[in-house]
Design a protein around this motif. Sequence first.
Motif, mmCIF file in Angstrom:
data_model
loop_
_atom_site.group_PDB
_atom_site.id
_atom_site.type_symbol
_atom_site.label_atom_id
_atom_site.label_comp_id
_atom_site.label_asym_id
_atom_site.label_seq_id
_atom_site.Cartn_x
_atom_site.Cartn_y
_atom_site.Cartn_z
ATOM 1 N N HIS A 36 17.288 -3.979 3.743
ATOM 2 C CA HIS A 36 16.854 -2.913 2.851
ATOM 3 C C HIS A 36 16.718 -3.557 1.489
ATOM 4 N N GLU A 39 12.625 -5.440 -5.011
ATOM 5 C CA GLU A 39 11.764 -6.557 -5.407
ATOM 6 C C GLU A 39 12.588 -7.814 -5.697
ATOM 7 N N GLU A 67 7.016 -6.515 5.228
ATOM 8 C CA GLU A 67 7.408 -5.470 4.293
ATOM 9 C C GLU A 67 6.967 -4.144 4.882
ATOM 10 N N LEU A 68 7.915 -3.258 5.126
ATOM 11 C CA LEU A 68 7.617 -1.977 5.759
ATOM 12 C C LEU A 68 7.836 -0.844 4.767
ATOM 13 N N SER A 69 6.933 0.119 4.793
ATOM 14 C CA SER A 69 7.063 1.288 3.926
ATOM 15 C C SER A 69 7.552 2.465 4.756
ATOM 16 N N ALA A 70 7.752 3.581 4.104
ATOM 17 C CA ALA A 70 8.243 4.775 4.792
ATOM 18 C C ALA A 70 7.254 5.284 5.831
ATOM 19 N N THR A 71 5.976 4.946 5.688
ATOM 20 C CA THR A 71 4.960 5.432 6.622
ATOM 21 C C THR A 71 4.727 4.505 7.811
ATOM 22 N N CYS A 72 5.336 3.335 7.815
ATOM 23 C CA CYS A 72 5.155 2.402 8.927
ATOM 24 C C CYS A 72 6.007 2.830 10.118
#
Length: 91
Positions: A36, A39, A67-72
């Motif tokens: 988690h 930057e 790098e994963l976002s909340a939408t991945c």
Amino acid sequence: MLLVSYDICDDKVRTKFAKFLSKFGFRLQYSVFEIHNSETVLKNIENEIENVYMRAFTEDDSVILFELSATCRKKCYGYAKNEETDVFIIE
């Protein structure tokens, strides 16, 4: 979230790299860590790879940062085999 996947041939380098990653996150599988990130954490990991580990890597070694976002979203079941030939570079 950041996923770090690696394939490193040398046992000593691989162990050292896994210990390094364990400072930032936890192991999902033998050669995959979930971190988690912020930057700052991402920059620290990238700098360490570029300035320390790249010198020890052979042409057969690889490290991939996702790098994963909340939408991945990705689901894997059973033996997750990588059959893709594309290479993704995250900068």
